[in-house]
Design a protein around this motif. Sequence first.
Motif, PDB file in Angstrom:
ATOM      1  N   LYS A   1       0.866  -1.175   0.000  1.00 39.32           N
ATOM      2  CA  LYS A   1       0.000   0.000   0.000  1.00 39.32           C
ATOM      3  C   LYS A   1       0.901   1.222   0.000  1.00 39.32           C
ATOM      4  O   LYS A   1       1.741   1.393   0.892  1.00 39.32           O
ATOM      5  CB  LYS A   1      -0.894   0.029   1.239  1.00 39.32           C
ATOM      6  CG  LYS A   1      -1.760   1.266   1.313  1.00 39.32           C
ATOM      7  CD  LYS A   1      -2.583   1.302   2.588  1.00 39.32           C
ATOM      8  CE  LYS A   1      -3.431   2.569   2.620  1.00 39.32           C
ATOM      9  NZ  LYS A   1      -4.199   2.658   3.872  1.00 39.32           N
ATOM     10  N   LEU A   2       0.731   2.072  -1.001  1.00 35.50           N
ATOM     11  CA  LEU A   2       1.493   3.309  -1.079  1.00 35.50           C
ATOM     12  C   LEU A   2       0.951   4.274  -0.027  1.00 35.50           C
ATOM     13  O   LEU A   2      -0.260   4.497   0.049  1.00 35.50           O
ATOM     14  CB  LEU A   2       1.364   3.910  -2.479  1.00 35.50           C
ATOM     15  CG  LEU A   2       2.299   5.047  -2.819  1.00 35.50           C
ATOM     16  CD1 LEU A   2       3.753   4.569  -2.820  1.00 35.50           C
ATOM     17  CD2 LEU A   2       1.952   5.618  -4.178  1.00 35.50           C
ATOM     18  N   ILE A   3       1.855   4.837   0.799  1.00 33.00           N
ATOM     19  CA  ILE A   3       1.411   5.724   1.872  1.00 33.00           C
ATOM     20  C   ILE A   3       1.962   7.147   1.747  1.00 33.00           C
ATOM     21  O   ILE A   3       1.405   8.069   2.332  1.00 33.00           O
ATOM     22  CB  ILE A   3       1.741   5.145   3.267  1.00 33.00           C
ATOM     23  CG1 ILE A   3       3.234   4.861   3.410  1.00 33.00           C
ATOM     24  CG2 ILE A   3       0.901   3.906   3.548  1.00 33.00           C
ATOM     25  CD1 ILE A   3       3.684   4.505   4.811  1.00 33.00           C
ATOM     26  N   GLU A   4       3.060   7.323   1.019  1.00 33.38           N
ATOM     27  CA  GLU A   4       3.644   8.648   0.821  1.00 33.38           C
ATOM     28  C   GLU A   4       4.423   8.644  -0.486  1.00 33.38           C
ATOM     29  O   GLU A   4       4.809   7.598  -0.979  1.00 33.38           O
ATOM     30  CB  GLU A   4       4.631   8.998   1.946  1.00 33.38           C
ATOM     31  CG  GLU A   4       4.032   9.278   3.291  1.00 33.38           C
ATOM     32  CD  GLU A   4       5.099   9.629   4.317  1.00 33.38           C
ATOM     33  OE1 GLU A   4       6.014  10.420   3.996  1.00 33.38           O
ATOM     34  OE2 GLU A   4       5.015   9.095   5.428  1.00 33.38           O
ATOM     35  N   GLY A   5       4.678   9.838  -0.988  1.00 30.84           N
ATOM     36  CA  GLY A   5       5.543   9.948  -2.157  1.00 30.84           C
ATOM     37  C   GLY A   5       4.924  10.709  -3.300  1.00 30.84           C
ATOM     38  O   GLY A   5       3.798  11.210  -3.220  1.00 30.84           O
TER      39      GLY A   5
END
Length: 149
Positions: free
Chosen positions: A86-90
């Motif tokens: 799961k992508l959480i930042e960036g």
Amino acid sequence: MGLKGKMIGQTDIKAGGDVFHDIIKMRPHELTKMSPNKVKAFTLLEGELGKVGSKICWHYTHDGKDSVGKEIIEDIDEEKQSVRFKLIEGDLMEIYKSMYITYHVDTNGPDNLVTWTLEYEKFKEEYPHPGTLLNFFLHMVEDIEGHHS
């Protein structure tokens, strides 16, 4: 076309599904050597390699731009040789409200097929679908393959 979407791409890998799964799950830092034009750095921020709940950070080049992405490992299935992130930042979080990246390996004798699935929700309709990101992952598999042949 909608704000939510799902993209799926597949590619063969001769290096072996178990080898590929081991690299992504337990040795992702080696991708900087196997796919240096794409993966610039990997950092384990929290947890342990190959464990659900671990937080990781990638520095990578996508669409000619140096980018950063932080993810949580949400699920690991050894039987399916899969990992869900799961992508959480960036950088991608400027375009996508949510992004889940999953791969799994299907092995049938000497044949191994890597499937990448991107599930996402864009902030705005006019924002692009992640087709180039899917191609990034498919070409990374080719780089891993070239490193092991």
